[in-house]
Enzyme design. Structure first.
Site, PDB file in Angstrom:
ATOM      1  N   HIS A 142     -56.027  13.290   2.982  1.00  0.00           N
ATOM      2  CA  HIS A 142     -56.718  13.485   4.274  1.00  0.00           C
ATOM      3  C   HIS A 142     -56.856  14.983   4.531  1.00  0.00           C
ATOM      4  O   HIS A 142     -55.963  15.770   4.219  1.00  0.00           O
ATOM      5  CB  HIS A 142     -55.918  12.815   5.392  1.00  0.00           C
ATOM      6  CG  HIS A 142     -56.688  12.728   6.678  1.00  0.00           C
ATOM      7  ND1 HIS A 142     -56.838  13.812   7.525  1.00  0.00           N
ATOM      8  CD2 HIS A 142     -57.364  11.699   7.245  1.00  0.00           C
ATOM      9  CE1 HIS A 142     -57.581  13.438   8.560  1.00  0.00           C
ATOM     10  NE2 HIS A 142     -57.913  12.168   8.411  1.00  0.00           N
TER      11      HIS A 142
ATOM     12  N   GLY B  13     -62.769  14.285  14.263  1.00  0.00           N
ATOM     13  CA  GLY B  13     -62.238  14.630  15.574  1.00  0.00           C
ATOM     14  C   GLY B  13     -63.141  15.518  16.402  1.00  0.00           C
ATOM     15  O   GLY B  13     -62.716  16.052  17.427  1.00  0.00           O
TER      16      GLY B  13
ATOM     17  N   SER C 114     -65.526  10.749  13.363  1.00  0.00           N
ATOM     18  CA  SER C 114     -66.037  10.486  14.717  1.00  0.00           C
ATOM     19  C   SER C 114     -66.798   9.175  14.832  1.00  0.00           C
ATOM     20  O   SER C 114     -67.722   9.049  15.648  1.00  0.00           O
ATOM     21  CB  SER C 114     -66.904  11.660  15.197  1.00  0.00           C
ATOM     22  OG  SER C 114     -66.113  12.814  15.355  1.00  0.00           O
TER      23      SER C 114
ATOM     24  N   GLU D 150     -56.546  16.732   7.065  1.00  0.00           N
ATOM     25  CA  GLU D 150     -55.492  17.354   7.882  1.00  0.00           C
ATOM     26  C   GLU D 150     -54.258  17.656   7.037  1.00  0.00           C
ATOM     27  O   GLU D 150     -53.543  18.619   7.295  1.00  0.00           O
ATOM     28  CB  GLU D 150     -55.170  16.450   9.086  1.00  0.00           C
ATOM     29  CG  GLU D 150     -56.315  16.473  10.096  1.00  0.00           C
ATOM     30  CD  GLU D 150     -56.392  15.256  11.000  1.00  0.00           C
ATOM     31  OE1 GLU D 150     -55.453  14.445  11.029  1.00  0.00           O
ATOM     32  OE2 GLU D 150     -57.438  15.117  11.677  1.00  0.00           O
TER      33      GLU D 150
ATOM     34  N   GLU E  15     -65.216  11.866   4.170  1.00  0.00           N
ATOM     35  CA  GLU E  15     -64.933  12.347   5.524  1.00  0.00           C
ATOM     36  C   GLU E  15     -65.293  13.828   5.620  1.00  0.00           C
ATOM     37  O   GLU E  15     -64.459  14.698   5.306  1.00  0.00           O
ATOM     38  CB  GLU E  15     -63.445  12.192   5.837  1.00  0.00           C
ATOM     39  CG  GLU E  15     -62.963  10.768   5.905  1.00  0.00           C
ATOM     40  CD  GLU E  15     -61.836  10.629   6.909  1.00  0.00           C
ATOM     41  OE1 GLU E  15     -61.971   9.832   7.828  1.00  0.00           O
ATOM     42  OE2 GLU E  15     -60.827  11.340   6.784  1.00  0.00           O
TER      43      GLU E  15
ATOM     44  N   ASN F 141     -56.901   5.061  11.367  1.00  0.00           N
ATOM     45  CA  ASN F 141     -55.885   6.089  11.106  1.00  0.00           C
ATOM     46  C   ASN F 141     -55.324   6.540  12.450  1.00  0.00           C
ATOM     47  O   ASN F 141     -55.989   7.266  13.185  1.00  0.00           O
ATOM     48  CB  ASN F 141     -56.532   7.262  10.358  1.00  0.00           C
ATOM     49  CG  ASN F 141     -55.575   8.434  10.206  1.00  0.00           C
ATOM     50  OD1 ASN F 141     -54.359   8.281  10.358  1.00  0.00           O
ATOM     51  ND2 ASN F 141     -56.128   9.604   9.889  1.00  0.00           N
ATOM     52  N   TRP F 142     -54.097   6.119  12.740  1.00  0.00           N
ATOM     53  CA  TRP F 142     -53.494   6.439  14.047  1.00  0.00           C
ATOM     54  C   TRP F 142     -53.010   7.884  14.112  1.00  0.00           C
ATOM     55  O   TRP F 142     -52.577   8.336  15.158  1.00  0.00           O
ATOM     56  CB  TRP F 142     -52.341   5.485  14.335  1.00  0.00           C
ATOM     57  CG  TRP F 142     -52.771   4.085  14.652  1.00  0.00           C
ATOM     58  CD1 TRP F 142     -54.045   3.646  14.892  1.00  0.00           C
ATOM     59  CD2 TRP F 142     -51.929   2.938  14.775  1.00  0.00           C
ATOM     60  NE1 TRP F 142     -54.040   2.303  15.160  1.00  0.00           N
ATOM     61  CE2 TRP F 142     -52.763   1.846  15.095  1.00  0.00           C
ATOM     62  CE3 TRP F 142     -50.555   2.727  14.639  1.00  0.00           C
ATOM     63  CZ2 TRP F 142     -52.257   0.553  15.283  1.00  0.00           C
ATOM     64  CZ3 TRP F 142     -50.049   1.454  14.826  1.00  0.00           C
ATOM     65  CH2 TRP F 142     -50.895   0.379  15.143  1.00  0.00           C
ATOM     66  N   LYS F 143     -53.026   8.572  12.984  1.00  0.00           N
ATOM     67  CA  LYS F 143     -52.505   9.959  12.935  1.00  0.00           C
ATOM     68  C   LYS F 143     -51.097   9.979  13.556  1.00  0.00           C
ATOM     69  O   LYS F 143     -50.340   9.039  13.380  1.00  0.00           O
ATOM     70  CB  LYS F 143     -53.462  10.919  13.632  1.00  0.00           C
ATOM     71  CG  LYS F 143     -54.919  10.746  13.181  1.00  0.00           C
ATOM     72  CD  LYS F 143     -55.764  11.906  13.553  1.00  0.00           C
ATOM     73  CE  LYS F 143     -57.221  11.579  13.245  1.00  0.00           C
ATOM     74  NZ  LYS F 143     -58.015  12.742  12.991  1.00  0.00           N
TER      75      LYS F 143
ATOM     76  N   GLY G 152     -60.469   7.437  13.100  1.00  0.00           N
ATOM     77  CA  GLY G 152     -59.304   8.129  13.646  1.00  0.00           C
ATOM     78  C   GLY G 152     -59.161   7.866  15.132  1.00  0.00           C
ATOM     79  O   GLY G 152     -58.646   6.827  15.551  1.00  0.00           O
ATOM     80  N   GLY G 153     -59.648   8.810  15.946  1.00  0.00           N
ATOM     81  CA  GLY G 153     -59.453   8.744  17.392  1.00  0.00           C
ATOM     82  C   GLY G 153     -59.805   7.395  18.002  1.00  0.00           C
ATOM     83  O   GLY G 153     -59.049   6.855  18.827  1.00  0.00           O
TER      84      GLY G 153
HETATM   85  C1  PEP Z   1     -59.720  10.554  10.483  1.00  0.00           C
HETATM   86  O1  PEP Z   1     -58.713  11.001  10.976  1.00  0.00           O
HETATM   87  O2  PEP Z   1     -59.725  10.137   9.333  1.00  0.00           O
HETATM   88  C2  PEP Z   1     -60.939  10.513  11.307  1.00  0.00           C
HETATM   89  C3  PEP Z   1     -62.057  10.105  10.749  1.00  0.00           C
HETATM   90  O3  PEP Z   1     -60.807  10.900  12.611  1.00  0.00           O
HETATM   91  P1  PEP Z   1     -61.911  10.726  13.769  1.00  0.00           P
HETATM   92  O4  PEP Z   1     -62.449   9.325  13.672  1.00  0.00           O
HETATM   93  O5  PEP Z   1     -61.146  10.961  15.038  1.00  0.00           O
HETATM   94  O6  PEP Z   1     -62.962  11.742  13.529  1.00  0.00           O
END
Ligand code: PEP
Length: 260
Positions: free
Chosen positions: A101, A179, A219, A103, A173, A13-15, A240-241
Site C-alpha cells: 500500500h 484519500g 476515493s 502509505e 491505486e 481498507n480500514w487503515k 479506504g475512507g
Molecule cells: C486506500 O486506502 O487503499 C484507499 C483507496 O483509500 P481511499 O478510498 O480513502 O482513497
C-alpha cells in the site's frame, strides 16, 4: 464487460481505524446490510488493523463477509520486533492481506523488493495478497504512469519464484487519488488496469492473466463505483475512507453487479 469467471471483489481498507471493540457496531451493521450475499454475488472483504483480528471471527460469524490484514512480515518468525507473520495471520483466520500500500511505501520506506518478499510470504501461507501499485501525481503529470505502475508490478512479482500467481489480486491505486476525493475517471482507471493485464499476459500467458483480479482504489464512493466497475479489466474496488461507513461500503458492494 469483464470476464465473468473473475468474481467481483470489494475490499474495505480500514487503515488505522476500528481496531477494537468500538468497531463491533460497524461490523454488525455491515453484516446486516450484506446478509443476502450468495455465491454468485460480489465478494466483500474487510482489511482490519491487527488488533481487530481476534474479534472478527465472532463479529462476522454467520455472515458472508471475509477478512484480512493490512500488512504481513516477509519473514515467518524471529527477531522482527513489531512485525506480524503469515502464520500469525492465518491463525486468526485471515485469508487476504495488503502488500505495498502506498502509505506503507511512503511512511515505512517499503521498497519494491520488500513488497516482493511480502507478496511471496502471503502466497507461501495461502493468503491472497492484494498487491497495491500506482503512480504519484508528478509521474502522472509527466505521462509516465503506465511505465511506473507496470515497473512496480514487475518488481513485486519477479525474483524468487512466486508460486501461484492466479491467487494474486492487484489493486491499481494512483497515489494522487488516495484519500484526496479525486477519483480517477473510469477511462483512466481502465487504461492502467488494461495495461497491467496486458503485461501479465506477456509475462505469464493469457490464461493466467485472464484469471487475476484487478481492482481500482482511490476515493471510491457509492456515487462513483458503478461506472468504474463496468470497465472490462476492473474486477472490483479497494475502498479506504468510504469503507468506514457500513452503509456506504454495502452500497459500493451492491454496485458491483455479478457478471453474467
Ligand atoms: C486506500 O486506502 O487503499 C484507499 C483507496 O483509500 P481511499 O478510498 O480513502 O482513497
Amino acid at each position: 464487460m469483464a470476464n465473468p469467471a473473475r468474481r467481483p471483489l470489494i475490499a474495505g481498507n480500514w487503515k488505522m481505524n476500528l481496531g477494537g471493540r468500538q468497531g463491533l457496531d460497524h461490523r454488525r451493521r455491515l453484516a446486516d446490510e450484506i446478509a443476502a450475499q450468495a455465491d454468485n454475488q460480489p465478494q466483500l472483504v474487510v482489511l482490519a488493523p491487527f488488533t481487530a483480528l481476534p474479534l472478527l471471527p465472532e463479529a462476522l460469524a454467520g455472515t458472508p463477509v471475509e477478512y484480512g490484514a493490512q500488512d504481513i512480515s516477509a519473514h515467518d518468525s524471529g527477531a522482527f520486533t513489531g512485525d506480524i507473520s503469515g502464520p500469525m495471520l492465518t491463525g486468526f483466520g485471515c485469508r487476504y492481506v495488503l502488500a505495498g500500500h502506498s502509505e506503507r511505501r511512503e511512511h515505512h520506506g517499503e521498497t519494491d523488493e520488500v513488497v516482493h518478499d511480502k507478496v511471496a510470504a502471503a502466497l507461501r501461507h495461502r493468503l491472497t495478497p492484494i498487491l497495491c501499485v500506482g503512480e504519484p501525481l508528478t509521474v502522472r503529470t509527466a505521462g509516465q504512469h503506465l511505465r511506473h505502475t507496470l515497473d512496480q508490478a514487475e518488481r513485486a512479482l519477479t525474483g524468487p519464484p512466486v508460486d501461484d500467481l492466479t491467487a494474486l489480486v492487484i489493486a491499481y491505486e494512483p497515489v494522487w487519488a488516495i484519500g484526496t476525493g479525486h477519483v480517477a475517471t473510469p477511462d483512466d482507471a481502465q487504461e492502467v488496469c488494461g495495461a497491467i493485464r496486458g503485461h501479465l499476459a506477456d509475462r505469464y500467458g493469457p490464461a493466467a492473466a485472464e484469471q487475476i483480479r484487478l481492482l481500482y482504489g482511490g476515493s471510491v464512493k457509492a456515487s462513483s463505483s458503478a461506472a468504474i466497475l463496468r470497465q472490462p479489466d476492473i474486477d472490483g474496488a479497494l475502498v479506504g475512507g468510504a469503507s468506514l461507513d457500513p452503509g456506504e461500503l454495502a452500497a459500493i458492494w451492491r454496485s458491483a453487479q455479478p457478471r453474467t
